[in-house]
Motif scaffolding. Structure first.
Motif, PDB file in Angstrom:
ATOM      1  N   LEU A  92     -10.310   0.598  -1.286  1.00  0.00           N
ATOM      2  CA  LEU A  92      -9.255   1.400  -0.664  1.00  0.00           C
ATOM      3  C   LEU A  92      -9.091   2.672  -1.495  1.00  0.00           C
ATOM      4  N   HIS A  93      -9.502   3.786  -0.956  1.00  0.00           N
ATOM      5  CA  HIS A  93      -9.465   5.065  -1.660  1.00  0.00           C
ATOM      6  C   HIS A  93      -8.159   5.794  -1.372  1.00  0.00           C
ATOM      7  N   PHE A  94      -7.614   6.404  -2.421  1.00  0.00           N
ATOM      8  CA  PHE A  94      -6.357   7.138  -2.305  1.00  0.00           C
ATOM      9  C   PHE A  94      -6.615   8.618  -2.539  1.00  0.00           C
ATOM     10  N   LYS A  95      -5.909   9.447  -1.766  1.00  0.00           N
ATOM     11  CA  LYS A  95      -6.147  10.885  -1.828  1.00  0.00           C
ATOM     12  C   LYS A  95      -4.850  11.632  -1.530  1.00  0.00           C
ATOM     13  N   GLY A  96      -4.660  12.744  -2.216  1.00  0.00           N
ATOM     14  CA  GLY A  96      -3.537  13.616  -1.933  1.00  0.00           C
ATOM     15  C   GLY A  96      -3.999  14.829  -1.152  1.00  0.00           C
ATOM     16  N   VAL A 144       0.839  -1.203   0.000  1.00  0.00           N
ATOM     17  CA  VAL A 144       0.000   0.000   0.000  1.00  0.00           C
ATOM     18  C   VAL A 144       0.871   1.249   0.000  1.00  0.00           C
ATOM     19  N   LEU A 145       1.899   1.275   0.814  1.00  0.00           N
ATOM     20  CA  LEU A 145       2.790   2.433   0.882  1.00  0.00           C
ATOM     21  C   LEU A 145       3.457   2.696  -0.465  1.00  0.00           C
ATOM     22  N   ASN A 146       3.900   1.631  -1.114  1.00  0.00           N
ATOM     23  CA  ASN A 146       4.550   1.796  -2.419  1.00  0.00           C
ATOM     24  C   ASN A 146       3.564   2.282  -3.477  1.00  0.00           C
ATOM     25  N   LEU A 147       2.325   1.796  -3.434  1.00  0.00           N
ATOM     26  CA  LEU A 147       1.315   2.253  -4.389  1.00  0.00           C
ATOM     27  C   LEU A 147       0.957   3.718  -4.124  1.00  0.00           C
ATOM     28  N   MET A 148       0.918   4.111  -2.860  1.00  0.00           N
ATOM     29  CA  MET A 148       0.671   5.519  -2.543  1.00  0.00           C
ATOM     30  C   MET A 148       1.742   6.405  -3.165  1.00  0.00           C
ATOM     31  N   ASP A 149       2.986   5.963  -3.120  1.00  0.00           N
ATOM     32  CA  ASP A 149       4.070   6.731  -3.743  1.00  0.00           C
ATOM     33  C   ASP A 149       3.853   6.849  -5.246  1.00  0.00           C
ATOM     34  N   GLU A 150       3.468   5.743  -5.866  1.00  0.00           N
ATOM     35  CA  GLU A 150       3.235   5.751  -7.319  1.00  0.00           C
ATOM     36  C   GLU A 150       2.115   6.717  -7.690  1.00  0.00           C
ATOM     37  N   ALA A 175      -0.184   9.797  -3.569  1.00  0.00           N
ATOM     38  CA  ALA A 175      -1.239   9.907  -2.556  1.00  0.00           C
ATOM     39  C   ALA A 175      -0.636  10.034  -1.162  1.00  0.00           C
ATOM     40  N   ASP A 176      -1.339  10.740  -0.314  1.00  0.00           N
ATOM     41  CA  ASP A 176      -0.944  10.885   1.087  1.00  0.00           C
ATOM     42  C   ASP A 176      -1.833  10.083   2.023  1.00  0.00           C
ATOM     43  N   ILE A 177      -3.025   9.742   1.551  1.00  0.00           N
ATOM     44  CA  ILE A 177      -4.010   9.057   2.379  1.00  0.00           C
ATOM     45  C   ILE A 177      -4.517   7.820   1.659  1.00  0.00           C
TER      46      ILE A 177
END
Length: 507
Positions: A482-486, A406-412, A415-417
């Motif tokens: 799982l929603h991603f947001k900046g 999840v952390l690596n996908l957030m970087d891609e 996203a911060d959340i």
């Protein structure tokens, strides 16, 4: 502390198996991330450092209680506490984790600030000083029970003049050579303590209100030790690990589908081990195997202690405590110089940390588990609650790997959340399931504080490692749930602001 010392990508709470496992996965999968492990005690190891009672050992084999990434090398598969601590110390030293552990830091509060996407974490040091740390992610490896307070059954000790100890707080200087010891309880802790104390005490009596299903196996895994001699270490470990996972799974499911057969099998083995010392009343529980966790008796040590006359098992209810013993309701009196109250643990959620989002307290009992790892509508937080029917570390490994992904996908995504989103309409449509289908007292006493559980994945804490592993591998991280947001960042604004008193939705 300057910013680099108090702001992190990930804060891990607890330097036990769960926390060390997460740190090791981060070192491998997220090497660029800054993390710290916050440990309230002065030593790592969690449970294995806290519990110091005689004979303390694993009640799972170390090829599954050990990590997927670090082979277990000891000859004994059922290991004692010091051997497990050696294993953990080796891992933190060889993988550069120790320098990231901050000892003597008890996490008191954790508030997620949605505007900055930072957890604002208040810790109390051993000197009583409060400090504030911040992090984008919070990973709770704080275990499942209350470290400060064990379960208290409310015994009125009356005129008892001897020593009373609880296994969770074992005194270093307890002398019991030649003493009469009564261990109250029949769970894994009692089954471990009795044969160990019987080596030196005059007599040790395990006083139980209800019998427990027990099974014996050798402490050494012959197949594992053979494979290690002929195969590369990691290959041998992987084969043994999967062999034991399969055996655990088959045994558990057979107990569910054919309980009478399993009862007959366990009873036969106990009869063989105890011979003429076998007492059906003391070893026949009123429930089916795996309605509560089975108690492991490595190398039949408890049974050998009973056969030697150094230990016995008594079933009955306590009427009162006399000056030098325990009086049962049926009039029997058991002499005692020392009482060991192995009466169970008191469960705790999230390490008793006051968790909030934008100042609004989080009630975990109102949140659904997400993939046995995160919680509905709770951003950037993961937790470990291991299996009841298998080794704790199996889930700890799964969750650590998942969060790293999840952390690596957030970087891609920039996203911060990351938050498992569950609308009110979706929540209303979920069919709920019993989170723990176990009749054990410590489970039943704690259901009111436990998070919610749905019948179907992903909104559940499952109790099937093989199913979980397949689903976690198969299902995409970006699953639409799982929603991603900046969030907008000012330069160098990672030192998060004070929590707002107005609740805002993380989504």
């Amino acid at each position: 502390m300057d910013n680099k010392d108090n702001d992190f990508d990930v804060l891990i709470v607890g330097a036990g198996i769960s926390g060390i496992g997460m740190a090791a996965h981060m070192e491998e999968m997220c090497p660029g991330k800054r993390y710290a492990i916050l440990e309230r005690r002065d030593n790592l190891g969690g449970t294995w450092d806290l519990f110091r009672y005689p004979g303390v050992r694993s009640d799972s084999d170390m090829h599954t209680l050990g990590f997927i990434f670090e082979p277990w090398r000891h000859e004994k598969s059922i290991a004692d506490g010091p051997a497990i601590l050696d294993y953990l110390h080796r891992i933190v030293d060889e993988r550069g984790i120790r320098e990231n552990i901050r000892f003597g830091m008890c996490v008191e509060t954790a508030d997620f600030d949605s505007a900055s996407a930072r957890w604002i974490v208040t810790v109390v040091t051993g000197e009583g000083e409060r400090k504030r740390l911040t992090a984008n992610w919070l990973y709770l490896g704080s275990g499942y029970y209350d470290y400060d307070e064990p379960y208290d059954p409310g015994f009125e000790l009356g005129e008892f003049a001897g020593k009373v100890v609880h296994p969770q707080f074992w005194p270093e200087d307890l002398a019991y050579d030649g003493k009469n010891v009564v261990v109250i309880g029949s769970g894994a802790t009692a089954v471990t303590i009795v044969p160990s104390m019987a080596k030196h005490a005059a007599k040790v009596t395990m006083l139980q209100r209800t019998p427990t299903w027990m099974f014996s196996r050798p402490a050494r895994d012959g197949m594992a030790n053979t494979l290690r001699k002929i195969l590369p270490e990691r290959v041998a470990y992987k084969i043994t690990r999967w062999k034991n996972v399969l055996l655990q799974d088959v045994a558990f499911k057979r107990a569910q589908t054919r309980p009478e057969k399993v009862k007959d099998f366990l009873t036969k083995k106990m009869r063989e081990n105890l011979g003429d010392k076998y007492d059906a009343a003391a070893f026949t529980p009123p429930y089916d195997p795996w309605d509560q966790r089975l108690c492991l008796v490595p190398d039949a040590d408890l049974f050998e202690a009973i056969k030697s006359g150094k230990a016995d098992v008594v079933t009955g209810r306590i009427a009162r405590f006399a000056k030098d013993g325990v009086v049962l309701e049926d009039g029997r009196e058991i002499p005692a110089d020392i009482l060991v109250t192995a009466t169970g643990l008191k469960l705790a959620v999230a390490g008793k940390i006051a968790v909030s989002v934008d100042g609004e307290p989080v009630d975990f009992a109102q949140r659904f588990y997400y993939k046995g790892c995160m919680f509905s509508n709770l951003p950037n937080l993961a937790v470990v609650f291991g299996y009841l029917n298998a080794s704790w570390t199996l889930r700890a490994d799964l969750n650590a790997e998942y969060v790293c992904e999840v952390l690596n996908l957030m970087d891609e995504k920039g996203a911060d959340i990351a938050v498992p989103a569950l609308s009110q309409a979706e929540e209303n449509a979920l069919e709920e399931d019993d989170i723990f289908d176990f009749s054990s007292g410590y489970i039943q006493r704690s259901k009111a504080i436990m998070p919610r559980n749905a019948v179907s994945f992903p909104w559940r804490l499952n109790q099937d490692y093989r199913v979980d592993r397949k689903q976690m591998k198969r299902d995409p991280i970006d699953d639409g749930i799982l929603h991603f947001k900046g969030v907008s960042h000012a330069p160098d604004d990672h030192a998060a602001p004070a929590p707002s008193s107005t609740a805002r939705s993380p989504t």
